[in-house]
Design a protein around this motif. Structure first.
Motif, short mmCIF file in Angstrom:
data_model
loop_
_atom_site.label_atom_id
_atom_site.label_comp_id
_atom_site.label_asym_id
_atom_site.label_seq_id
_atom_site.Cartn_x
_atom_site.Cartn_y
_atom_site.Cartn_z
N ALA A 106 0.84 -1.19 0.00
CA ALA A 106 0.00 0.00 0.00
C ALA A 106 0.88 1.25 0.00
CB ALA A 106 -0.91 0.00 1.23
N SER A 107 0.34 2.35 -0.48
CA SER A 107 1.07 3.61 -0.47
C SER A 107 0.36 4.59 0.47
CB SER A 107 1.14 4.20 -1.88
OG SER A 107 -0.16 4.45 -2.39
N VAL A 108 1.08 5.64 0.88
CA VAL A 108 0.50 6.66 1.74
C VAL A 108 0.74 8.03 1.13
CG1 VAL A 108 0.72 5.34 3.89
CG2 VAL A 108 2.60 6.81 3.14
N GLU A 109 -0.10 8.98 1.51
CA GLU A 109 0.04 10.35 1.01
C GLU A 109 0.08 11.26 2.24
OE1 GLU A 109 -0.26 14.14 0.08
OE2 GLU A 109 -2.22 13.32 0.71
N ILE A 110 1.26 11.81 2.53
CA ILE A 110 1.46 12.65 3.73
C ILE A 110 2.21 13.93 3.32
CG2 ILE A 110 1.35 10.84 5.50
CD1 ILE A 110 4.37 10.56 5.33
N LYS A 111 1.81 14.52 2.22
CA LYS A 111 2.51 15.69 1.70
C LYS A 111 2.50 16.86 2.68
CE LYS A 111 1.92 14.75 -3.25
NZ LYS A 111 1.39 15.25 -4.54
N ALA A 112 1.40 17.05 3.37
CA ALA A 112 1.30 18.18 4.30
C ALA A 112 2.34 18.04 5.42
CB ALA A 112 -0.11 18.25 4.89
N LYS A 113 2.53 16.82 5.89
CA LYS A 113 3.51 16.58 6.96
C LYS A 113 4.93 16.80 6.43
CE LYS A 113 0.57 13.26 9.43
NZ LYS A 113 0.42 11.86 9.88
N PHE A 114 5.17 16.38 5.19
CA PHE A 114 6.49 16.59 4.60
C PHE A 114 6.78 18.08 4.46
CE2 PHE A 114 8.61 12.78 2.47
CZ PHE A 114 8.18 11.90 3.45
N THR A 115 5.77 18.82 4.00
CA THR A 115 5.94 20.26 3.81
C THR A 115 6.23 20.95 5.14
OG1 THR A 115 4.42 20.24 1.92
CG2 THR A 115 4.85 22.37 2.96
N ALA A 116 5.54 20.54 6.18
CA ALA A 116 5.73 21.13 7.51
C ALA A 116 7.15 20.90 8.04
CB ALA A 116 4.70 20.56 8.49
N LEU A 117 7.76 19.79 7.63
CA LEU A 117 9.11 19.47 8.09
C LEU A 117 10.19 19.95 7.14
CD1 LEU A 117 8.52 15.81 9.39
CD2 LEU A 117 8.93 17.85 10.77
N GLY A 118 9.78 20.64 6.06
CA GLY A 118 10.76 21.12 5.10
C GLY A 118 11.30 20.04 4.19
N LEU A 119 10.58 18.94 4.08
CA LEU A 119 10.99 17.84 3.21
C LEU A 119 10.39 18.03 1.82
CD1 LEU A 119 10.50 14.86 5.72
CD2 LEU A 119 12.61 16.08 5.17
N ARG A 120 10.91 17.29 0.86
CA ARG A 120 10.44 17.40 -0.52
C ARG A 120 8.97 17.02 -0.61
NH1 ARG A 120 13.77 14.63 -5.51
NH2 ARG A 120 12.38 15.22 -7.23
N GLU A 121 8.13 17.98 -1.03
CA GLU A 121 6.68 17.79 -0.98
C GLU A 121 6.24 16.61 -1.84
OE1 GLU A 121 2.48 20.19 -1.91
OE2 GLU A 121 4.42 21.07 -2.49
#
Length: 580
Positions: free
Chosen positions: A443-458
């Protein structure tokens, strides 16, 4: 610092510059895979002689003596940067550095046996003799007569202690050798006049020895302290012989020693040199005893005017004991030769094969050497050549070691990947990243908002996009591109191996249990206990793919991983295993 080391035409090196920025008085571990050229670097420094480089024929590049060897060291001192070089005609390095090279003393030996009509040969390993002292000095004693010395000062001579025993102390002799220059200055007119004046004052005194010392403590102490040689000898006598003695006693004894030196400099110097040699010999004996090698008849002996230590056949002494004992003896030899120049110490083929205990022992001796050099207000650059990555070996235990990777690789960790691995333990993403990014889960996950909050590649907030990235980097690696991300390759391999094993499990419930199991090794173990045939290679490769899941701040993490990935056997193992 040493900015760089350049080598030409030595063994496997045609022309190469190592940019290092090596800091003095700190152990520097120079890491490179076997076959890269570490021993070529050691050979270049070993070839240095007083006036030129003298490289054996077989150590010239390609064995071609027409290819002239050259060694250059670029140094930064304050705002100044300069380069000193050595070649077959000159050696400017010797004017800046003392150079010492320590290597394994194990050598192969062939012995021929004449059997009449034919000859046979047997091979064995032997340990080459270690010369501790090239020339043993003549046995000379101090010509000291306490009665004659006291007679110079009349009745007050009773205030002077008998130094006969002290002057025979080898530890004192070491310190006196360093003071020869100061004692020469006692011949100066001003100092001689002052000594004559103090002698006349002493000759006029009466009373017991204690009375005269008490008077001298008030009347002469400051004048004696003002004579540098007397003051330094007094300090030496106090630290080496009698820490409990009073200061005036030490100063009067210092005056005696200075006068004895001026009376017969040659005899005094020769006696000090012999006593220093005795001290040196005793220190080597202590080192050998510390390693428990006396029962094998390993001991320093005088032979043909030199002090040497011979070793039994290699089969009669353990490798660790042999290497660490030789290493400690050589470092003690270097420690006693500290001069006015800084020193470069190259250590090759010593650390890599020691067990934990012996490795701790040799690190102790390096630490002692650094301390000794610092006390002499000089610098030493210990360059330890190794194929082991110290980050992953706890027995490299120097408090402030510096690590340099000689083989710089073009493949390097992607900055976004480094950021992700660095923040993988953040509570907001830890569970998802572990399960869907760094391990296999269908399965895959989508956590772009969390990545953005941590300064990670969106974009990588979608785990499918991240997996696509690692697969693309894997394809670069397979096609032997030189710009792949080694960390992404490691991640892809781990995830792919887990997928292969997961898909081999026939039962859906056990598949889920496999996915819930933490750590790749535990997942593989789970599969084995459930009847899945897991190739041992998948376990073995864990050494490779797990390394890419850890990063260190301000460290070249890529080079040690790439050195493994670029190994042809490792490459074949990875491709074969990932293919399933």
């Amino acid at each position: 610092m040493i900015r760089s080391i350049s080598i030409e035409n030595v063994r496997g090196i045609k022309n190469q510059t190592f940019s290092l920025d090596i800091i003095p008085n700190k152990p520097s571990l120079l890491v490179a895979p076997n076959g890269f050229g570490k021993s070529s670097l050691a050979a270049a420094f070993s070839a240095l002689r007083t006036k030129r480089m003298e490289l054996p024929k077989e150590q010239h590049h390609l064995g071609d003596e027409s290819l002239a060897p050259k060694l250059a060291v670029t140094v930064k001192q304050g705002a100044q940067t300069f380069t000193v070089t050595a070649d077959g005609n000159s050696n400017a390095i010797a004017g800046t550095f003392d150079v010492h090279v320590v290597t394994s003393r194990l050598r192969a030996k062939a012995t021929k046996h004449n059997m009449g009509k034919f000859t046979t040969a047997t091979a064995s390993l032997e340990i080459s003799e270690l010369v501790l002292v090239q020339t043993v000095p003549l046995k000379v004693q101090h010509v000291y007569d306490v009665t004659a010395m006291r007679g110079r000062f009349g009745v007050s001579g009773k205030a002077f202690r008998n130094l006969d025993k002290a002057l025979g102390n080898p530890t004192l002799a070491d310190g006196l050798i360093d003071l020869f220059g100061l004692m020469d200055k006692v011949e100066g007119v001003r100092i001689q006049n002052d000594i004559r004046a103090m002698t006349e004052l002493l000759q006029a005194q009466t009373g017991t020895g204690d009375d005269i010392r008490a008077w001298a403590d008030g009347a002469l102490r400051l004048r004696l302290e003002a004579i540098s040689a007397v003051r330094e000898i007094a300090d030496l006598l106090t630290s080496a012989i009698a820490p409990e003695q009073g200061r005036i006693d030490a100063l009067l004894s210092g005056l005696q020693v200075a006068l004895l030196y001026l009376h017969d400099k040659k005899t005094f110097k020769d006696a000090c040199k012999y006593l220093s040699y005795v001290n040196e010999k005793e220190s080597f004996e202590d080192i050998i005893k510390a390693f428990g090698a006396t029962w094998k008849k390993v001991r320093p002996v005088e032979r043909k005017g030199s002090l040497v230590v011979s070793f039994p056949s290699a089969m009669h002494i353990s490798n660790g004991q042999r290497d660490s004992l030789c290493f400690a003896a050589e470092l003690r030899k270097i420690e006693r030769s500290v001069s006015l120049r800084d020193a470069i110490l190259v250590i090759d083929e010593v650390f890599d094969y020691l067990d934990d205990a012996n490795l701790v022992a040799v690190q102790y001796y390096i630490t002692k050497l650094i301390k000794k050099v610092r006390e002499n207000q000089r610098s030493v650059y210990p360059l330890i050549l190794t194929h082991l990555n110290p980050y992953y070996f706890k027995n490299f235990a120097f408090a402030d070691q510096k690590i340099y990777f000689l083989k710089k690789s073009k493949p390097a960790i992607n900055k976004d990947f480094r950021a992700l691995v660095g923040k993988r333990k953040d509570p907001s993403i830890e569970k998802d990243v572990s399960r869907h990014y760094l391990h296999y889960d269908p399965a895959s996950v989508e956590i772009k908002a969390k990545f953005t909050a941590l300064g990670l590649r969106e974009a990588w907030g979608d785990s499918a996009a991240f997996q696509a990235h690692t697969e693309a980097e894997w394809d670069k690696y397979v096609n032997e591109s030189d710009n792949y991300d080694p960390f992404a390759v490691c991640c892809y391999v781990r995830v792919r191996i887990e997928k292969i094993v997961h898909d081999a499990i026939p039962d859906a419930a056990r598949k889920t249990e496999f996915l819930d199991t933490l750590m790749t090794k535990n997942k593989l173990d789970f599969a084995v206990t459930n009847g899945i045939d897991v190739d041992d290679t998948l376990y073995l490769l864990g050494i490779i793919y797990n390394e890419g899941m850890h990063v260190h701040e301000n460290v070249d993490d890529s080079s040690p991983i790439v050195s493994k990935l670029e190994n042809r056997t490792i490459r074949h193992m990875l491709i074969e295993s990932v293919a399933g």
